[in-house]
Scaffold this motif. Structure first.
Motif, PDB file in Angstrom:
ATOM      1  N   LEU A 538       1.003  -1.185  -0.075  1.00 45.10           N
ATOM      2  CA  LEU A 538       0.059   0.145  -0.214  1.00 45.10           C
ATOM      3  C   LEU A 538       0.989   1.419   0.141  1.00 45.10           C
ATOM      4  O   LEU A 538       0.459   2.254  -0.429  1.00 45.10           O
ATOM      5  N   VAL A 539       2.110   1.097   0.461  1.00 38.82           N
ATOM      6  CA  VAL A 539       2.938   2.280   0.374  1.00 38.82           C
ATOM      7  C   VAL A 539       4.310   2.361  -0.298  1.00 38.82           C
ATOM      8  O   VAL A 539       5.059   3.099  -0.619  1.00 38.82           O
ATOM      9  N   GLY A 540       4.505   0.905  -0.590  1.00 37.32           N
ATOM     10  CA  GLY A 540       6.111   0.721  -1.439  1.00 37.32           C
ATOM     11  C   GLY A 540       5.506   0.071  -2.810  1.00 37.32           C
ATOM     12  O   GLY A 540       4.567   0.024  -3.145  1.00 37.32           O
ATOM     13  N   ASN A 541       6.711  -0.180  -3.492  1.00 36.05           N
ATOM     14  CA  ASN A 541       6.347  -0.648  -4.799  1.00 36.05           C
ATOM     15  C   ASN A 541       7.288  -1.913  -4.821  1.00 36.05           C
ATOM     16  O   ASN A 541       7.933  -2.261  -5.810  1.00 36.05           O
ATOM     17  N   TYR A 542       7.389  -2.900  -3.741  1.00 43.73           N
ATOM     18  CA  TYR A 542       8.006  -4.006  -3.851  1.00 43.73           C
ATOM     19  C   TYR A 542       7.540  -4.980  -4.844  1.00 43.73           C
ATOM     20  O   TYR A 542       6.272  -4.998  -4.815  1.00 43.73           O
ATOM     21  N   PHE A 543       8.500  -5.618  -5.468  1.00 42.92           N
ATOM     22  CA  PHE A 543       8.046  -6.835  -6.408  1.00 42.92           C
ATOM     23  C   PHE A 543       8.975  -7.757  -6.375  1.00 42.92           C
ATOM     24  O   PHE A 543      10.275  -7.812  -6.047  1.00 42.92           O
ATOM     25  N   ASP A 544       8.330  -8.834  -5.999  1.00 42.93           N
ATOM     26  CA  ASP A 544       9.099 -10.211  -6.083  1.00 42.93           C
ATOM     27  C   ASP A 544       8.682 -11.161  -7.260  1.00 42.93           C
ATOM     28  O   ASP A 544       7.339 -11.569  -7.340  1.00 42.93           O
ATOM     29  N   SER A 545       9.411 -11.589  -8.123  1.00 39.37           N
ATOM     30  CA  SER A 545       8.825 -12.503  -9.058  1.00 39.37           C
ATOM     31  C   SER A 545       8.211 -14.060  -8.949  1.00 39.37           C
ATOM     32  O   SER A 545       7.605 -14.292  -9.522  1.00 39.37           O
ATOM     33  N   ASP A 546       8.683 -14.196  -7.575  1.00 35.16           N
ATOM     34  CA  ASP A 546       8.055 -15.618  -7.247  1.00 35.16           C
ATOM     35  C   ASP A 546       6.751 -15.465  -7.106  1.00 35.16           C
ATOM     36  O   ASP A 546       5.694 -16.376  -6.895  1.00 35.16           O
ATOM     37  N   VAL A 547       6.067 -14.174  -6.610  1.00 37.11           N
ATOM     38  CA  VAL A 547       4.517 -14.264  -6.109  1.00 37.11           C
ATOM     39  C   VAL A 547       3.712 -13.039  -6.885  1.00 37.11           C
ATOM     40  O   VAL A 547       2.580 -13.275  -7.173  1.00 37.11           O
ATOM     41  N   ASP A 548       4.633 -12.212  -7.522  1.00 43.22           N
ATOM     42  CA  ASP A 548       3.892 -10.855  -8.234  1.00 43.22           C
ATOM     43  C   ASP A 548       3.927 -11.049  -9.613  1.00 43.22           C
ATOM     44  O   ASP A 548       3.283 -10.121 -10.253  1.00 43.22           O
ATOM     45  N   ILE A 549       4.120 -12.038 -10.395  1.00 43.19           N
ATOM     46  CA  ILE A 549       4.080 -12.131 -11.822  1.00 43.19           C
ATOM     47  C   ILE A 549       2.781 -12.453 -12.173  1.00 43.19           C
ATOM     48  O   ILE A 549       2.129 -13.207 -11.702  1.00 43.19           O
ATOM     49  N   GLY A 596       8.969   1.598 -11.279  1.00 43.85           N
ATOM     50  CA  GLY A 596       8.471   2.385 -10.222  1.00 43.85           C
ATOM     51  C   GLY A 596       7.245   1.934  -9.516  1.00 43.85           C
ATOM     52  O   GLY A 596       7.088   2.398  -8.393  1.00 43.85           O
ATOM     53  N   SER A 597       6.615   0.894  -9.723  1.00 44.95           N
ATOM     54  CA  SER A 597       5.552   0.286  -9.077  1.00 44.95           C
ATOM     55  C   SER A 597       5.559  -1.169  -9.406  1.00 44.95           C
ATOM     56  O   SER A 597       6.060  -1.550 -10.399  1.00 44.95           O
ATOM     57  N   THR A 598       5.009  -1.893  -8.592  1.00 45.11           N
ATOM     58  CA  THR A 598       4.740  -3.150  -8.617  1.00 45.11           C
ATOM     59  C   THR A 598       4.116  -3.490  -9.989  1.00 45.11           C
ATOM     60  O   THR A 598       4.553  -4.665 -10.478  1.00 45.11           O
ATOM     61  N   PHE A 599       3.180  -2.939 -10.498  1.00 44.75           N
ATOM     62  CA  PHE A 599       2.586  -2.993 -11.651  1.00 44.75           C
ATOM     63  C   PHE A 599       3.505  -2.853 -12.950  1.00 44.75           C
ATOM     64  O   PHE A 599       3.089  -3.348 -14.026  1.00 44.75           O
ATOM     65  N   THR A 600       4.352  -2.167 -12.903  1.00 44.18           N
ATOM     66  CA  THR A 600       5.373  -1.743 -13.957  1.00 44.18           C
ATOM     67  C   THR A 600       6.584  -2.421 -13.984  1.00 44.18           C
ATOM     68  O   THR A 600       7.414  -2.444 -14.998  1.00 44.18           O
ATOM     69  N   CYS A 601       6.551  -3.378 -12.966  1.00 46.16           N
ATOM     70  CA  CYS A 601       7.787  -4.122 -12.826  1.00 46.16           C
ATOM     71  C   CYS A 601       7.593  -5.636 -13.445  1.00 46.16           C
ATOM     72  O   CYS A 601       8.627  -6.525 -13.415  1.00 46.16           O
ATOM     73  N   GLN A 602       6.575  -5.920 -14.196  1.00 47.78           N
ATOM     74  CA  GLN A 602       6.406  -7.003 -14.700  1.00 47.78           C
ATOM     75  C   GLN A 602       7.512  -7.399 -15.899  1.00 47.78           C
ATOM     76  O   GLN A 602       7.994  -6.523 -16.492  1.00 47.78           O
ATOM     77  N   PRO A 603       7.769  -8.489 -16.313  1.00 49.94           N
ATOM     78  CA  PRO A 603       8.546  -8.861 -17.091  1.00 49.94           C
ATOM     79  C   PRO A 603       8.261  -8.377 -18.513  1.00 49.94           C
ATOM     80  O   PRO A 603       7.035  -8.484 -18.925  1.00 49.94           O
ATOM     81  N   TYR A 604       9.269  -8.465 -19.291  1.00 47.99           N
ATOM     82  CA  TYR A 604       8.958  -8.121 -20.713  1.00 47.99           C
ATOM     83  C   TYR A 604       9.438  -9.615 -21.486  1.00 47.99           C
ATOM     84  O   TYR A 604       9.931 -10.566 -20.839  1.00 47.99           O
ATOM     85  N   ASN A 605       9.025  -9.773 -22.522  1.00 51.30           N
ATOM     86  CA  ASN A 605       9.270 -11.017 -23.336  1.00 51.30           C
ATOM     87  C   ASN A 605      10.494 -10.985 -24.260  1.00 51.30           C
ATOM     88  O   ASN A 605      11.254 -10.003 -24.374  1.00 51.30           O
ATOM     89  N   GLU A 606      10.742 -12.148 -24.739  1.00 52.58           N
ATOM     90  CA  GLU A 606      12.296 -12.288 -25.357  1.00 52.58           C
ATOM     91  C   GLU A 606      11.790 -11.648 -26.983  1.00 52.58           C
ATOM     92  O   GLU A 606      10.746 -11.046 -27.402  1.00 52.58           O
TER      93      GLU A 606
END
Length: 867
Positions: A538-549, A596-606
């Motif tokens: 709610l206050v940070g932009n933490y992203f963990d690929s194990d759970v947030d993809i 800058g946010s959890t929602f823009t940390c998502q992976p990009y494709n090959e």
């Protein structure tokens, strides 16, 4: 941030033990890459024929003139002739090649071939052009511009190289080969170079046979120092200096005719100054007067074309202060910076590595090759990016990175008609980055203070900057990124010699790659004392690929690919060689390490690239004329493009993201000519013509609170979405962007000569000169203003544009060589005309822009000996 999976301490003892055990085991074998170009060994008089060129482009030693690859080889002697200090000096060596600096960091490379490459310093992003040092792939672009030392050859391969190399390269590769120990004779050489800007470079090499014909030790070392090209107007000091020490020890064992073992070390210590960033910000107004509310929206304040940092400078110090931070015509105060140094500065790197190379020839069967490497990099870099003498936006990045790789190859002349190379490759890297971004922007009272300063400036208050002076210049936001990357590949490349000089080539590569990441962007909500991310979404932009993809959207953290190659070549006669090929290149997807946010940390494709190439190579006139001509067409799918845009969550209001933003195409022609019209006179020239285009679709402006309407209106509806951050709804909405490929000039031309004049028993004098031309080209993937390249007109009449102007660069030298080449004395000058142009541009969303210029005129004297 939790650290359960990713420990900062690398597992270097395991890698070291692995390399050592394999290197000392006779049951394995690996290839020592041979020099790619051979000068006339033992030649004491003027050159009478063109040098023989040998290449490792096919992973076996072949003549470059009968190798179906567009390759350019630069020998150690040629590097000496151009007084090259790092790979940037080889930009003129090959057509349609740009080996340049990112600009924001001293060592970071921006390498582009045929219009494609990458200019990102982050380890989260794989380089577009692979750099291989003694057969080992270098995962860090931030160390690619280290000093050249004891180089035998550098080869530039244009086009995908995946079916022959351990690590896949999608647009090309740069192969750097160092000298290896020689167990047959003692050798010692050294050089001292002194030049302007306080340049003092000292290098030396010693080769000592330990056991005659069986073992040898070689040590090369170099010290590089200069005062920097920039002058800091704030305190009068020089800016951008270098202070480096490089040591390359190696040992070689040749116990019998079939086994060759080389173990190399790498030790680098760099204590450079921060890079000199010069201002290139957009500042509205006209007729020499700044107007913070000028028309043509840039994005920082609704209704104006002024970025935030110059707006702060104007509010603080008026017209005199803003004159320092806005774009100027190149050539006027190019190397003047206005940097605040209250928080220190520097660019510190500590690098060490070990490489084991083993070759074992099995008579009548083939050659086994093993190359194993471990490399460790620690960097601590400070930059005053806002280009002002005010504490507005500064960063300190500390990063730990290690990589280990193992490559096994087997090459064989299977029969009179078939030969092949097959291999297996394993690669692992991990990095941890801490970033502190600090300055007035991170003080909670910044918005109110800026508003007060602007109001005071507009009303003529006596000291409007007092509100900003009250801010904490050390207010900061901490960010962290940890990524782990594991890849493996299997590859094979075979030649079937069908009939009478005609050869069919077929290759195949399978690649599998997996990445995991944890990241949070610099922000005051993170714990800078304990170096941890705030895990509260709610206050940070933490992203963990194990759970947030977002797996529902098809996102993933592993990528695999099968890449083929097919080619046909014809050795028409001893002089003419023709070839054609189709190769598919591949670069895996990845994560945004500076999102800058959890929602823009998502992976990009090959991304993939289909490269079609035809070529002709011809030698004639009794080996006095060489002409190589290449034509190519590249069809790029899902191109990975890095952009800096506004953000909803990161500190400073901006983020760097990579997106599959484009399908692109490029086609071109490359011509290389070398001739020796008279004994001792070598003339060479090259021409590259490139035409490129791309379909660029991305959210160039970043998250916005304005609802753009139905996703069906986007150029990429599947990636148009909304999200809630801190209670506010933001929208991501890809649109069509009119920005051409970066660093893709239509024309690249170069020419030069070297003329050796005998002076009796005193030796020879060589006169050499070269010229390089590059036509205008785009320098910012996101454009200026964002989404286009039309530029913005400043109050001072300067057009802030991402387009680099065309430039002609001339260099020259005179060298005296003792008759047996034991001693040399050279006078040299680079960039004789002192031509200035924008070498790199970083457009930081609505905050500010900064650039780095090319190096100014440099000159010096070099004294060398070789016993």
């Amino acid at each position: 941030m939790k650290q359960s999976r990713f420990l900062i301490a690398p597992k270097w003892p395991i890698a070291l033990a692995t390399v050592s055990v394999v290197a000392l085991s006779a049951s394995f074998a690996a290839a020592q890459d041979a020099p790619a170009a051979v000068d006339d060994a033992g030649r004491t008089g003027p050159r009478t024929q063109l040098d023989t060129v040998v290449t490792q482009a096919t992973r076996t030693e072949t003549s470059a003139q009968t190798t179906p690859v567009a390759t350019t080889s630069v020998s150690g002697a040629q590097l000496e002739r151009t007084f090259a200090t790092d790979l940037r000096d080889l930009t003129a060596a090959a057509p349609n090649v740009n080996l340049e600096a990112v600009g924001a960091f001293q060592n970071a490379s921006a390498f582009f071939i045929r219009g494609f490459g990458s200019a990102d310093i982050e380890s989260a992003t794989d380089p577009g052009v692979g750099v291989f040092i003694d057969g080992v792939y270098q995962a860090r672009s931030s160390t690619a511009l280290s000093d050249l030392l004891d180089i035998t050859t550098v080869e530039i391969l244009r086009g995908p190289q995946g079916t022959l190399f351990g690590r896949n390269t999608i647009v090309g590769a740069v192969l750097v080969s160092h000298g290896k120990p020689d167990p047959t004779e003692f050798d010692m050489k050294g050089e001292i170079t002194a030049g302007n800007y306080g340049t003092i470079d000292v290098s030396a090499m010693i080769n000592v046979p330990l056991v005659a014909d069986k073992a040898a030790l070689r040590i090369a070392a170099k010290s590089t120092n200069n005062d920097g090209f920039y002058k800091n107007a704030t305190d009068g000091t020089n800016y951008g200096s270098t202070d480096r020490i490089t040591i390359l020890p190696s040992i070689r064992f040749t116990p019998n005719d079939n086994l060759d073992i080389v173990i190399r070390g790498e030790i680098v210590r760099e204590r450079d100054d921060s890079w000199g960033n010069t201002p290139y910000s957009a500042c509205g107004g006209s007729n020499g007067v700044f107007n913070p509310f000028a028309a043509d929206n840039y994005g920082s304040v609704p209704g104006n074309n002024t970025q935030t940092v110059p707006l702060i400078a104007w509010a603080y110090g008026g017209q005199a202060e803003i004159d320092k931070v806005c774009a100027q015509e190149r050539g006027k105060n190019d190397f003047i910076v206005h940097a605040d140094n209250t928080s220190g500065r520097g660019s510190d790197f500590d690098i060490w590595g070990i490489t084991g190379e083993i070759t074992y020839d099995l008579p009548d069967v083939g050659t086994f090759t093993y190359v194993g490497n471990y490399r460790d990099v620690h960097e601590n870099v400070f930059n005053d990016f806002d280009t002002t003498d005010l504490p507005i936006f500064m960063t300190q990045r500390e990063q730990w990175h290690y990589q280990t790789s193992h490559e096994f190859r087997f090459s064989s002349n299977f029969s009179d008609t078939i030969d092949f190379v097959a291999g297996f490759y394993y690669f692992h890297q991990k990095y941890t980055m801490w970033q502190d971004t600090y300055g007035w922007l991170f003080d909670p009272g910044f918005g109110a203070a800026l508003g007060s300063a602007i109001g005071g400036r507009l009303t003529g208050a006596p000291n409007p900057g007092a509100a900003l002076d009250a801010l904490n210049p050390n207010a900061s936001g901490f960010g962290e990124t940890i990524q782990d990357n594991t890849a493996w590949a299997a590859f094979v490349n075979a030649n079937w010699h069908i009939w009478n000089g005609i050869t069919l080539t077929a290759g195949l590569r399978y690649n599998d790659e997996k990445k995991n990441i944890e990241t949070c962007a610099p922000s005051p909500v993170n714990d800078g004392v304990n170096r941890e991310c705030n895990l509260n979404p709610l206050v940070g932009n933490y992203f963990d690929s194990d759970v947030d993809i977002d797996t529902a959207a098809g996102r993933k953290n592993n990528w695999s690919n099968i890449s083929p190659k097919v080619g046909l070549s014809w050795e028409v006669n001893d002089s003419l060689f023709l070839y054609g090929s189709w190769t598919r290149g591949f670069r895996s997807g990845g994560f945004n390490g500076r999102c800058g946010s959890t929602f823009t940390c998502q992976p990009y494709n090959e991304e993939t690239a289909d490269s079609y190439e035809i070529g002709a190579k011809w030698d004639g006139l009794d080996n006095r004329l060489r002409v190589n001509l290449t034509g190519f067409y590249i069809d790029y799918k899902d191109q990975q493009v890095s952009i800096i845009r506004q953000s909803s969550g990161s500190g400073g209001g901006q983020e760097t993201v990579t997106d599959n933003a484009a399908n692109a195409k490029s086609k071109g022609i490359e011509l290389e000519v070398t001739t020796l019209p008279a004994d001792g006179l070598t003339i060479w020239g090259s021409l590259g013509w490139l035409k490129s285009s791309r379909d660029f679709c991305t959210d160039i402006d970043g998250p916005t609170t304005v609802d753009p309407g139905p996703a069906s209106g986007s150029c990429d509806p599947d990636n148009a979405f909304s999200y809630i951050d801190n209670g506010t709804t933001f929208y991501i909405y890809p649109t069509q962007v009119l920005v051409p490929l970066t660093r893709a000039p239509k024309w690249t031309l170069a020419a030069g000569f070297a003329y050796e004049v005998p002076v009796g028993n005193a030796g020879t004098i060589e006169f050499a000169a070269d010229w390089r031309y590059q036509s205008k080209n785009n320098q910012a993937s996101n454009g200026v203003p964002a989404g286009v390249t039309t530029g913005l007109l400043n109050y001072n009449g300067v057009l802030v544009t991402p387009i680099r102007s065309s430039a002609h660069i001339f260099n020259a030298s005179i060298t005296w060589r003792e008759i047996e080449d034991r001693y040399r004395v050279s006078l040299f000058m680079k960039n004789i005309g002192n031509v200035h142009y924008m070498q790199s541009l970083t457009a930081v969303a609505a905050l500010f822009n900064f650039i780095q210029d090319n190096n100014p005129r440099t000159y010096g004297v070099k004294v060398a000996f070789d016993f």
